[in-house]
Design a protein around this motif. Structure first.
Motif, PDB file in Angstrom:
ATOM      1  N   SER A 124       0.871  -1.170   0.000  1.00 17.12           N
ATOM      2  CA  SER A 124       0.000   0.000   0.000  1.00 17.12           C
ATOM      3  C   SER A 124       0.908   1.220   0.000  1.00 17.12           C
ATOM      4  O   SER A 124       1.635   1.466   0.961  1.00 17.12           O
ATOM      5  N   CYS A 125       0.892   1.975  -1.101  1.00 16.92           N
ATOM      6  CA  CYS A 125       1.802   3.117  -1.191  1.00 16.92           C
ATOM      7  C   CYS A 125       1.162   4.227  -2.011  1.00 16.92           C
ATOM      8  O   CYS A 125       0.160   4.022  -2.687  1.00 16.92           O
ATOM      9  N   ARG A 126       1.748   5.388  -1.951  1.00 18.89           N
ATOM     10  CA  ARG A 126       1.259   6.535  -2.700  1.00 18.89           C
ATOM     11  C   ARG A 126       2.361   7.099  -3.581  1.00 18.89           C
ATOM     12  O   ARG A 126       3.551   7.009  -3.260  1.00 18.89           O
ATOM     13  N   ASP A 127       1.975   7.662  -4.683  1.00 20.97           N
ATOM     14  CA  ASP A 127       2.791   8.295  -5.717  1.00 20.97           C
ATOM     15  C   ASP A 127       4.302   8.289  -5.461  1.00 20.97           C
ATOM     16  O   ASP A 127       5.008   7.368  -5.866  1.00 20.97           O
ATOM     17  N   ARG A 128       4.844   9.295  -4.764  1.00 15.16           N
ATOM     18  CA  ARG A 128       6.294   9.407  -4.623  1.00 15.16           C
ATOM     19  C   ARG A 128       6.883   8.242  -3.833  1.00 15.16           C
ATOM     20  O   ARG A 128       7.983   7.771  -4.131  1.00 15.16           O
ATOM     21  N   ALA A 129       6.172   7.772  -2.800  1.00 11.63           N
ATOM     22  CA  ALA A 129       6.675   6.645  -2.009  1.00 11.63           C
ATOM     23  C   ALA A 129       6.699   5.360  -2.831  1.00 11.63           C
ATOM     24  O   ALA A 129       7.545   4.489  -2.617  1.00 11.63           O
ATOM     25  N   CYS A 130       5.754   5.232  -3.780  1.00 10.88           N
ATOM     26  CA  CYS A 130       5.762   4.069  -4.671  1.00 10.88           C
ATOM     27  C   CYS A 130       6.938   4.114  -5.641  1.00 10.88           C
ATOM     28  O   CYS A 130       7.495   3.074  -6.002  1.00 10.88           O
ATOM     29  N   GLY A 131       7.283   5.304  -6.046  1.00 11.32           N
ATOM     30  CA  GLY A 131       8.312   5.469  -7.076  1.00 11.32           C
ATOM     31  C   GLY A 131       7.894   6.410  -8.171  1.00 11.32           C
ATOM     32  O   GLY A 131       8.556   6.510  -9.203  1.00 11.32           O
ATOM     33  N   GLY A 132       6.746   7.097  -7.962  1.00  8.77           N
ATOM     34  CA  GLY A 132       6.306   8.128  -8.891  1.00  8.77           C
ATOM     35  C   GLY A 132       6.156   7.651 -10.318  1.00  8.77           C
ATOM     36  O   GLY A 132       5.486   6.665 -10.615  1.00  8.77           O
TER      37      GLY A 132
END
Length: 316
Positions: free
Chosen positions: A103-111
């Motif tokens: 479970s991640c969001r934009d920049r933390a996922c890798g954008g």
């Protein structure tokens, strides 16, 4: 908010049993949610991300079986936002017996890199803003997996579900009205300088640049956004950015991919050759019409989609 959470949790608890005893994935969406694309189940596989972008790749597991894809569009009204919808869907997955893998969001996922390494659905039904999306992957039992992506474009939320295994396709069930009234909160306005927004949001559209349909060169003159970006990079030698070109939907995908990259390259050339930016700090890429921020059905919308955005990479 408490009333809305109770409504979602109650709906998630009523996951129907499919023929053969396999629980069907049911997704409760905010009011107004509409399925805009439903692909029939087909035998195949779908890559489920198990971690964020590593710098070279996205770690995945290949989930094989019947693959079902559904995309919904939801009005971004009241409490409905990328964060609240993604958190609610994650709660529903847990309630239906899924174990969350990532479970991640934009920049933390890798954008940008994470988004374009995975199949998150296709435009125009699915829109993924590389600076504002949530990704959730989960598994259940033997051989069942699901990947959910939530993003926003303008006043519309986009939800894409890829389910592998089981025996029935994802179903959307209308969300019950909250038992307590929820205050309507306006989306935060994008304020501050380009540098402030870039550091806070990770990406900024360079809206003072101009491109005609099918044209790749800048239309002349000076550009305040590029002047500021050049100053930022000159004062932060460890920073790296990617210029990402976008087009409207006039013409084919292959041609638009080429035009969008050429636009990004022309902006990079201006930064390096005219403003003296270190070439090692700037990359250029193009993604055609795959990430619109407005409708392509009107001249104003197409004009808004012809753009270059700057995306901030992690410091080395």
């Amino acid at each position: 908010m408490r009333g809305r959470i109770r409504a979602i949790a109650a709906l998630a608890a009523f996951a129907a049993l499919a023929p053969g005893g396999a629980p069907a994935l049911e997704i409760a969406l905010p009011p107004g949610g509409e399925a805009v694309e439903t692909q029939p189940p087909t035998a195949g596989r779908h890559e489920i991300a198990t971690g964020p972008w590593t710098g070279d790749t996205v770690p995945t597991i290949p989930a094989s079986g019947l693959v079902r894809r559904t995309t919904w569009q939801v009005p971004a009204e009241g409490e409905a936002s990328v964060a609240t919808v993604a958190e609610a869907l994650e709660t529903q997955l847990r309630a239906q017996g899924y174990e969350i893998v990532l479970s991640c969001r934009d920049r933390a996922c890798g954008g940008f890199d994470f988004r374009h390494a995975l199949d998150m659905g296709q435009s125009p039904e699915m829109h993924v803003d590389i600076g504002n999306y949530r990704y959730v992957s989960a598994t259940r039992g033997e051989g069942e997996a699901v990947a959910l992506t939530v993003s926003q474009g303008g006043t519309t939320l986009y939800v894409n579900a890829a389910q592998v295994g089981g025996e029935t396709a994802p179903q959307a069930i209308p969300e019950a009205e909250p038992t307590e009234p929820a205050p309507v909160q306006a989306a935060p306005a994008m304020t501050g300088s380009l540098t402030e927004r870039l550091l806070a949001e990770g990406h900024v559209p360079l809206d003072d640049l101009g491109f005609g349909t099918g044209a790749s060169g800048l239309d002349g003159g000076s550009y305040a956004s590029l002047d500021e970006l050049a100053r930022f990079l000159a004062g932060n030698a460890a920073r790296r950015v990617v210029l990402v070109g976008h087009t409207d939907t006039e013409g084919g995908l292959e041609a638009n991919m080429a035009v969008s990259e050429a636009r990004a390259v022309s902006v990079r050339r201006y930064l390096v050759e005219t403003l003296g930016v270190d070439a090692r700090q700037v990359q250029a890429a193009g993604i055609g019409y795959l990430a619109p921020r407005a409708t392509n059905r009107t001249p104003d919308g197409r004009d808004a989609n012809r753009r270059v955005e700057v995306v901030l990479l992690q410091s080395e």
